[in-house]
Design a protein around this motif. Structure first.
Motif, PDB file in Angstrom:
ATOM      1  N   GLY A 152       0.670  -0.890   0.337  1.00  0.00           N
ATOM      2  CA  GLY A 152       0.076   0.055  -0.087  1.00  0.00           C
ATOM      3  C   GLY A 152       0.817   1.227  -0.161  1.00  0.00           C
ATOM      4  O   GLY A 152       0.484   2.532  -0.142  1.00  0.00           O
ATOM      5  N   GLY A 164       2.770   2.622  -2.476  1.00  0.00           N
ATOM      6  CA  GLY A 164       2.996   3.217  -4.020  1.00  0.00           C
ATOM      7  C   GLY A 164       3.767   2.201  -4.730  1.00  0.00           C
ATOM      8  O   GLY A 164       4.132   3.468  -5.404  1.00  0.00           O
ATOM      9  N   THR A 171       2.781   2.153  -8.289  1.00  0.00           N
ATOM     10  CA  THR A 171       2.795   3.389  -8.992  1.00  0.00           C
ATOM     11  C   THR A 171       3.585   3.794  -9.203  1.00  0.00           C
ATOM     12  O   THR A 171       3.768   4.540 -10.067  1.00  0.00           O
ATOM     13  N   THR A 175      -0.114   6.905   6.792  1.00  0.00           N
ATOM     14  CA  THR A 175      -0.661   7.163   4.886  1.00  0.00           C
ATOM     15  C   THR A 175      -0.755   5.919   4.563  1.00  0.00           C
ATOM     16  O   THR A 175      -1.672   6.220   3.482  1.00  0.00           O
ATOM     17  N   VAL A 176       0.321   5.264   5.013  1.00  0.00           N
ATOM     18  CA  VAL A 176       0.096   3.859   4.006  1.00  0.00           C
ATOM     19  C   VAL A 176      -1.708   3.132   3.732  1.00  0.00           C
ATOM     20  O   VAL A 176      -1.759   2.477   3.703  1.00  0.00           O
ATOM     21  N   ARG A 218      -3.966   4.731   4.792  1.00  0.00           N
ATOM     22  CA  ARG A 218      -4.642   5.478   4.204  1.00  0.00           C
ATOM     23  C   ARG A 218      -4.746   4.696   2.976  1.00  0.00           C
ATOM     24  O   ARG A 218      -5.981   4.395   2.714  1.00  0.00           O
ATOM     25  N   GLN A 219      -3.746   4.308   1.988  1.00  0.00           N
ATOM     26  CA  GLN A 219      -3.793   4.134   0.895  1.00  0.00           C
ATOM     27  C   GLN A 219      -4.236   2.976   0.486  1.00  0.00           C
ATOM     28  O   GLN A 219      -5.153   2.565  -0.072  1.00  0.00           O
ATOM     29  N   VAL A 220      -3.700   2.490   1.760  1.00  0.00           N
ATOM     30  CA  VAL A 220      -3.932   0.524   1.115  1.00  0.00           C
ATOM     31  C   VAL A 220      -5.757   0.133   1.434  1.00  0.00           C
ATOM     32  O   VAL A 220      -6.505  -0.595   1.069  1.00  0.00           O
ATOM     33  N   CYS A 280      -8.225   3.068   1.116  1.00  0.00           N
ATOM     34  CA  CYS A 280      -9.063   3.356  -0.180  1.00  0.00           C
ATOM     35  C   CYS A 280      -8.611   2.602  -0.723  1.00  0.00           C
ATOM     36  O   CYS A 280      -9.829   2.145  -1.804  1.00  0.00           O
ATOM     37  N   ARG A 281      -7.442   2.048  -1.419  1.00  0.00           N
ATOM     38  CA  ARG A 281      -7.301   1.331  -2.942  1.00  0.00           C
ATOM     39  C   ARG A 281      -8.377  -0.133  -2.878  1.00  0.00           C
ATOM     40  O   ARG A 281      -8.838  -0.444  -3.496  1.00  0.00           O
ATOM     41  N   ARG A 335     -11.794   0.577  -3.209  1.00  0.00           N
ATOM     42  CA  ARG A 335     -11.898   0.717  -4.531  1.00  0.00           C
ATOM     43  C   ARG A 335     -12.360  -0.270  -5.175  1.00  0.00           C
ATOM     44  O   ARG A 335     -12.810  -0.222  -6.449  1.00  0.00           O
ATOM     45  N   ARG A 360       5.201  12.209   0.950  1.00  0.00           N
ATOM     46  CA  ARG A 360       4.306  11.919  -0.531  1.00  0.00           C
ATOM     47  C   ARG A 360       5.319  12.960  -1.550  1.00  0.00           C
ATOM     48  O   ARG A 360       5.668  13.639  -2.246  1.00  0.00           O
TER      49      ARG A 360
END
Length: 173
Positions: A8, A10, A13, A86-87, A89-91, A93-94, A97, A157
């Motif tokens: 997660g 990134g 990406t 941060t990680v 939140r990203q994982v 949300c991903r 989705r 980020r």
């Protein structure tokens, strides 16, 4: 070139972005690793051996089976050392989705039902939480074993954007 970090963070990406700027192949390790029904592909290690023998590539640094081989053959390791918040939140949300959209991932796989966050110890969200500290340990081990491998640590980020807009862009010209 390798992109390291917890699930997660990134990695994929950034690896795609690096590949585009440097015009080199990006090989997504998850696509090589996961077969149908999330079973590991039998040819995973052979596939990694083949692409990493090439002179230019970028991939994610994961999967213990091939981690040493990739570190040995890489010329740069980019370490995404992002804060846990941060990680996560990203994982999250991903994962939401992908599940809500029923996105097809590698070899026909989709994210499991959301309730499995509570029942599957290896669910990616739980894996990201419990494994966040492991990246630092792995990078420290790489520094010791392969001191000649250049390591770039990006801890936010903003740091990623600065690196992409500066050193990466300069290299890609």
């Amino acid at each position: 070139m390798l992109v390291a970090g917890t699930s997660g963070a990134g990695k994929t990406t950034l690896a795609r972005r690096v590949a585009e700027v440097l015009q080199i192949p990006h090989i997504e390790l998850d696509a090589l690793h996961h077969g149908p029904a999330w079973k590991p592909r039998e040819t995973f290690a052979v596939d990694v051996e083949a692409f990493s023998a090439e002179p230019r590539w970028v991939t994610e640094w994961q999967y213990g089976l091939v981690r040493d081989l990739l570190a040995e053959r890489a010329d740069l390791l980019i370490w995404l050392d992002l804060p846990r918040r941060t990680v996560m939140r990203q994982v999250v949300c991903r994962t939401l989705r992908r599940r809500l959209r029923r996105e097809v991932l590698w070899n026909g796989n989709t994210e499991p039902p959301l309730r499995t966050i509570f029942t599957d110890r290896e669910h990616v969200v739980r894996w990201a939480w419990s494994g966040h500290h492991r990246s630092a340990l792995r990078v420290a081990a790489v520094r010791e074993r392969w001191p000649e491998l250049a390591i770039v640590r990006l801890d936010s980020r903003a740091a990623i954007e600065r690196w992409c807009g500066g050193p990466l862009r300069a290299t890609g010209r």
